[in-house]
Design a protein around this motif. Sequence first.
Motif, PDB file in Angstrom:
ATOM      1  N   ASN A   1     -64.366  29.851 -33.062  1.00 19.02           N
ATOM      2  CA  ASN A   1     -65.817  29.698 -33.046  1.00 19.02           C
ATOM      3  C   ASN A   1     -66.438  30.593 -31.977  1.00 19.02           C
ATOM      4  OD1 ASN A   1     -66.087  27.921 -35.131  1.00 19.02           O
ATOM      5  ND2 ASN A   1     -66.251  26.077 -33.876  1.00 19.02           N
ATOM      6  N   ALA A   2     -65.802  30.636 -30.811  1.00 18.60           N
ATOM      7  CA  ALA A   2     -66.341  31.486 -29.740  1.00 18.60           C
ATOM      8  C   ALA A   2     -66.312  32.949 -30.151  1.00 18.60           C
ATOM      9  CB  ALA A   2     -65.536  31.262 -28.464  1.00 18.60           C
ATOM     10  N   VAL A   3     -65.216  33.387 -30.797  1.00 19.84           N
ATOM     11  CA  VAL A   3     -65.116  34.781 -31.250  1.00 19.84           C
ATOM     12  C   VAL A   3     -66.138  35.064 -32.337  1.00 19.84           C
ATOM     13  CG1 VAL A   3     -63.607  36.412 -32.449  1.00 19.84           C
ATOM     14  CG2 VAL A   3     -62.694  35.009 -30.576  1.00 19.84           C
ATOM     15  N   LYS A   4     -66.304  34.095 -33.271  1.00 20.27           N
ATOM     16  CA  LYS A   4     -67.168  34.317 -34.421  1.00 20.27           C
ATOM     17  C   LYS A   4     -68.637  34.447 -34.011  1.00 20.27           C
ATOM     18  CE  LYS A   4     -67.422  30.896 -37.247  1.00 20.27           C
ATOM     19  NZ  LYS A   4     -67.062  29.918 -38.309  1.00 20.27           N
ATOM     20  N   PHE A   5     -69.054  33.698 -33.003  1.00 21.89           N
ATOM     21  CA  PHE A   5     -70.465  33.706 -32.629  1.00 21.89           C
ATOM     22  C   PHE A   5     -70.763  34.636 -31.454  1.00 21.89           C
ATOM     23  CE2 PHE A   5     -70.049  29.616 -34.813  1.00 21.89           C
ATOM     24  CZ  PHE A   5     -71.109  29.705 -35.707  1.00 21.89           C
ATOM     25  N   SER A   6     -69.745  35.310 -30.927  1.00 19.96           N
ATOM     26  CA  SER A   6     -70.002  36.253 -29.827  1.00 19.96           C
ATOM     27  C   SER A   6     -70.563  37.558 -30.389  1.00 19.96           C
ATOM     28  CB  SER A   6     -68.713  36.526 -29.044  1.00 19.96           C
ATOM     29  OG  SER A   6     -68.274  35.367 -28.372  1.00 19.96           O
ATOM     30  N   PRO A   7     -71.499  38.186 -29.689  1.00 21.54           N
ATOM     31  CA  PRO A   7     -72.038  39.471 -30.159  1.00 21.54           C
ATOM     32  C   PRO A   7     -70.982  40.571 -30.001  1.00 21.54           C
ATOM     33  CG  PRO A   7     -72.900  38.948 -27.992  1.00 21.54           C
ATOM     34  CD  PRO A   7     -72.124  37.745 -28.435  1.00 21.54           C
ATOM     35  N   PRO A   8     -71.093  41.672 -30.745  1.00 22.86           N
ATOM     36  CA  PRO A   8     -70.130  42.773 -30.616  1.00 22.86           C
ATOM     37  C   PRO A   8     -70.064  43.268 -29.176  1.00 22.86           C
ATOM     38  CG  PRO A   8     -71.509  43.073 -32.549  1.00 22.86           C
ATOM     39  CD  PRO A   8     -72.098  41.924 -31.799  1.00 22.86           C
ATOM     40  N   GLY A   9     -68.852  43.435 -28.689  1.00 26.23           N
ATOM     41  CA  GLY A   9     -68.659  43.890 -27.331  1.00 26.23           C
ATOM     42  C   GLY A   9     -68.894  42.816 -26.289  1.00 26.23           C
ATOM     43  N   GLY A  10     -69.083  41.556 -26.733  1.00 26.73           N
ATOM     44  CA  GLY A  10     -69.347  40.476 -25.800  1.00 26.73           C
ATOM     45  C   GLY A  10     -68.071  40.005 -25.124  1.00 26.73           C
ATOM     46  N   SER A  11     -68.193  38.886 -24.435  1.00 33.66           N
ATOM     47  CA  SER A  11     -67.056  38.361 -23.691  1.00 33.66           C
ATOM     48  C   SER A  11     -66.946  36.854 -23.914  1.00 33.66           C
ATOM     49  CB  SER A  11     -67.180  38.669 -22.199  1.00 33.66           C
ATOM     50  OG  SER A  11     -68.337  38.037 -21.670  1.00 33.66           O
ATOM     51  N   VAL A  12     -65.719  36.366 -23.753  1.00 38.08           N
ATOM     52  CA  VAL A  12     -65.430  34.936 -23.854  1.00 38.08           C
ATOM     53  C   VAL A  12     -64.629  34.563 -22.615  1.00 38.08           C
ATOM     54  CG1 VAL A  12     -64.260  33.120 -25.144  1.00 38.08           C
ATOM     55  CG2 VAL A  12     -65.446  34.958 -26.382  1.00 38.08           C
ATOM     56  N   GLU A  13     -65.095  33.544 -21.868  1.00 45.83           N
ATOM     57  CA  GLU A  13     -64.387  33.111 -20.666  1.00 45.83           C
ATOM     58  C   GLU A  13     -63.703  31.771 -20.929  1.00 45.83           C
ATOM     59  OE1 GLU A  13     -67.885  33.671 -20.187  1.00 45.83           O
ATOM     60  OE2 GLU A  13     -67.587  35.804 -19.760  1.00 45.83           O
ATOM     61  N   VAL A  14     -62.402  31.723 -20.654  1.00 48.20           N
ATOM     62  CA  VAL A  14     -61.607  30.504 -20.843  1.00 48.20           C
ATOM     63  C   VAL A  14     -61.077  30.095 -19.478  1.00 48.20           C
ATOM     64  CG1 VAL A  14     -59.626  29.459 -22.000  1.00 48.20           C
ATOM     65  CG2 VAL A  14     -60.970  31.238 -23.163  1.00 48.20           C
ATOM     66  N   ALA A  15     -61.244  28.808 -19.137  1.00 48.27           N
ATOM     67  CA  ALA A  15     -60.793  28.321 -17.829  1.00 48.27           C
ATOM     68  C   ALA A  15     -60.172  26.942 -18.007  1.00 48.27           C
ATOM     69  CB  ALA A  15     -61.952  28.264 -16.835  1.00 48.27           C
ATOM     70  N   LEU A  16     -59.056  26.724 -17.301  1.00 44.36           N
ATOM     71  CA  LEU A  16     -58.391  25.419 -17.252  1.00 44.36           C
ATOM     72  C   LEU A  16     -58.327  25.022 -15.785  1.00 44.36           C
ATOM     73  CD1 LEU A  16     -56.919  23.058 -18.548  1.00 44.36           C
ATOM     74  CD2 LEU A  16     -54.802  24.400 -18.471  1.00 44.36           C
ATOM     75  N   SER A  17     -59.160  24.044 -15.398  1.00 47.57           N
ATOM     76  CA  SER A  17     -59.290  23.688 -13.985  1.00 47.57           C
ATOM     77  C   SER A  17     -58.117  22.832 -13.523  1.00 47.57           C
ATOM     78  CB  SER A  17     -60.611  22.931 -13.764  1.00 47.57           C
ATOM     79  OG  SER A  17     -60.553  21.674 -14.426  1.00 47.57           O
ATOM     80  N   GLU A  18     -58.063  22.609 -12.214  1.00 48.57           N
ATOM     81  CA  GLU A  18     -56.996  21.794 -11.647  1.00 48.57           C
ATOM     82  C   GLU A  18     -57.109  20.338 -12.084  1.00 48.57           C
ATOM     83  OE1 GLU A  18     -57.183  22.246  -7.466  1.00 48.57           O
ATOM     84  OE2 GLU A  18     -56.397  24.308  -7.466  1.00 48.57           O
ATOM     85  N   GLY A  19     -58.291  19.927 -12.468  1.00 53.50           N
ATOM     86  CA  GLY A  19     -58.470  18.553 -12.945  1.00 53.50           C
ATOM     87  C   GLY A  19     -58.156  18.368 -14.406  1.00 53.50           C
ATOM     88  N   GLY A  20     -57.749  19.438 -15.102  1.00 56.42           N
ATOM     89  CA  GLY A  20     -57.361  19.329 -16.494  1.00 56.42           C
ATOM     90  C   GLY A  20     -58.471  19.560 -17.489  1.00 56.42           C
ATOM     91  N   GLU A  21     -59.649  20.066 -17.056  1.00 53.68           N
ATOM     92  CA  GLU A  21     -60.740  20.331 -17.991  1.00 53.68           C
ATOM     93  C   GLU A  21     -60.638  21.771 -18.491  1.00 53.68           C
ATOM     94  OE1 GLU A  21     -65.509  19.557 -18.384  1.00 53.68           O
ATOM     95  OE2 GLU A  21     -64.757  20.416 -16.516  1.00 53.68           O
ATOM     96  N   LEU A  22     -60.588  21.918 -19.809  1.00 49.74           N
ATOM     97  CA  LEU A  22     -60.522  23.237 -20.444  1.00 49.74           C
ATOM     98  C   LEU A  22     -61.910  23.585 -20.964  1.00 49.74           C
ATOM     99  CD1 LEU A  22     -58.925  25.669 -21.607  1.00 49.74           C
ATOM    100  CD2 LEU A  22     -58.571  24.289 -23.666  1.00 49.74           C
ATOM    101  N   THR A  23     -62.440  24.746 -20.570  1.00 48.87           N
ATOM    102  CA  THR A  23     -63.760  25.188 -21.018  1.00 48.87           C
ATOM    103  C   THR A  23     -63.625  26.550 -21.687  1.00 48.87           C
ATOM    104  OG1 THR A  23     -64.219  26.183 -18.852  1.00 48.87           O
ATOM    105  CG2 THR A  23     -64.980  23.922 -19.227  1.00 48.87           C
ATOM    106  N   VAL A  24     -64.358  26.710 -22.800  1.00 46.44           N
ATOM    107  CA  VAL A  24     -64.417  27.972 -23.538  1.00 46.44           C
ATOM    108  C   VAL A  24     -65.907  28.325 -23.653  1.00 46.44           C
ATOM    109  CG1 VAL A  24     -63.888  29.184 -25.667  1.00 46.44           C
ATOM    110  CG2 VAL A  24     -62.302  27.440 -24.798  1.00 46.44           C
ATOM    111  N   ARG A  25     -66.301  29.406 -23.002  1.00 46.16           N
ATOM    112  CA  ARG A  25     -67.710  29.784 -22.959  1.00 46.16           C
ATOM    113  C   ARG A  25     -67.911  31.120 -23.680  1.00 46.16           C
ATOM    114  NH1 ARG A  25     -71.855  31.401 -19.003  1.00 46.16           N
ATOM    115  NH2 ARG A  25     -73.638  31.954 -20.332  1.00 46.16           N
ATOM    116  N   ASP A  26     -68.864  31.148 -24.616  1.00 46.87           N
ATOM    117  CA  ASP A  26     -69.226  32.403 -25.283  1.00 46.87           C
ATOM    118  C   ASP A  26     -70.644  32.768 -24.886  1.00 46.87           C
ATOM    119  OD1 ASP A  26     -71.257  31.362 -27.219  1.00 46.87           O
ATOM    120  OD2 ASP A  26     -69.539  30.257 -28.040  1.00 46.87           O
ATOM    121  N   HIS A  27     -71.079  33.968 -25.304  1.00 45.58           N
ATOM    122  CA  HIS A  27     -72.425  34.465 -24.992  1.00 45.58           C
ATOM    123  C   HIS A  27     -73.200  34.708 -26.281  1.00 45.58           C
ATOM    124  CE1 HIS A  27     -71.678  35.100 -20.654  1.00 45.58           C
ATOM    125  NE2 HIS A  27     -70.417  35.265 -21.047  1.00 45.58           N
TER     126      HIS A  27
END
Length: 473
Positions: free
Chosen positions: A374-400
Amino acid sequence: MRALVRRFQSLPLRSRLALLVATAVAVAVAAVAVTCWLLTRTQLPSELDTSLENTSAPPSTVQNALNNCNSGLPPETTSGSSGFAYIQVVLADGTRCVAPDSQAVKVQPQDLAVADGTEHTSLHDSTTDSGTEVRVFTQRLRSGNAISAPIAVSVARPLTEINSALNRLALLLTAVAGIGVVGAGAAGLWVARAGLRPVDGLTRAVEHVARTEDLTVRIPVEGEDEIARLSRSFNSMTAALASSRDRQSQLIADAGHELRTPLTSLRTNVELLARSEETGRAIPPDDRMALMASVKAQMTELASLIGDLQELSRPDATDPGPLQVVALHDIVESALERARLRGPELTITADLRSWYVRAEPAALERALVNVLDNAVKFSPPGGSVEVALSEGGELTVRDHGPGIPADELPYVFERFWRSPSARALPGSGLGLSIVARTIHQTGGEVALRHAAGGGTVAAIRIPGAPTPPPETP
């Protein structure tokens, strides 16, 4: 015995309850009646003995009895009308002198022992000459009587007094027990009917559902007893069944709707190719390549849709498979590799910390791949996707990408729901439903929210630990 048990089990529940109540009361009444009769049978002789010991023969009666002996009249011919007690004088030689208005009682060795001075008193059973059973109390004549020879005085009372009272008591107790059993049976039948009336209503409701398949039936619930709990459970069951059937019908309708578009397009392209072969009119190479690419894309979309439908066809309560401790950061790395292949023009960065969870590896990886897709599909061409897994176990996937309107966020995890702005993009609308299902089966949570500066953040939290648990031997 087994035949009786089978016959009892074949009776209706109402009859069995009434029979059990009547039996229990009958046993209780019988036990009380027998105990009462036994206590009375023990008490009455004791009271008779006490009464005999407290009864003394009047001196005039003793003298009249001795006068009968001195007159030479046989004691057996003395008048025998029964009075309160039978009195007679026993001499040491065994002679008996019967008082007037008494019956002659057979002399026993105990009487002779009292008469000759061996015993002071004696209490025993005997019989009259006519065969009546009596209880006899014999004692030596008290001093002060002008009698030269040693004598004993016997006072006797018939045992028929006790026997008659016990017989009357037995009849009374039998009648009371019979009335009690009949009353208990009637009360048990009434209680069974009153207690099972809600069960009858539940039975009729179940039969109605089985006959008509109408899952809207509800049973009125009153009170907090077991029947009320059973009624609530039935109502909850029918509500769950109705909801499941509605979801199934909705799933079939939505699946049919989603399948219609690619199938229609696929049929049109195949008919064009078939008509070209039948008529001999060749399709221009560029158009033919476009048609073949469209057919291939539609086949891929159909395969993906069918796979998603198979995943969602399992009930929510179905065991997702054997759970095992897995490294969430490793599964995220594997999903990232697949996401980079699908969006080679995007910049996908990852900051992953160690986190171990208990889940089914294949299902969890598929869910993460759906989120990254979903993040790849809705990201604009040449955009970026940031994925982070924190020490508390929360996984976040952010698109632009364009983000999701606030009024559409509550529906993003529903089956086949697609944002109006995303209907032109490939997909079935089932990806996020699979994500939510998989994460919930692991005991975790998933949510979508707006990202600062635009885009969307998918946040996943699964219970776990930064280090793997020790292996159990």
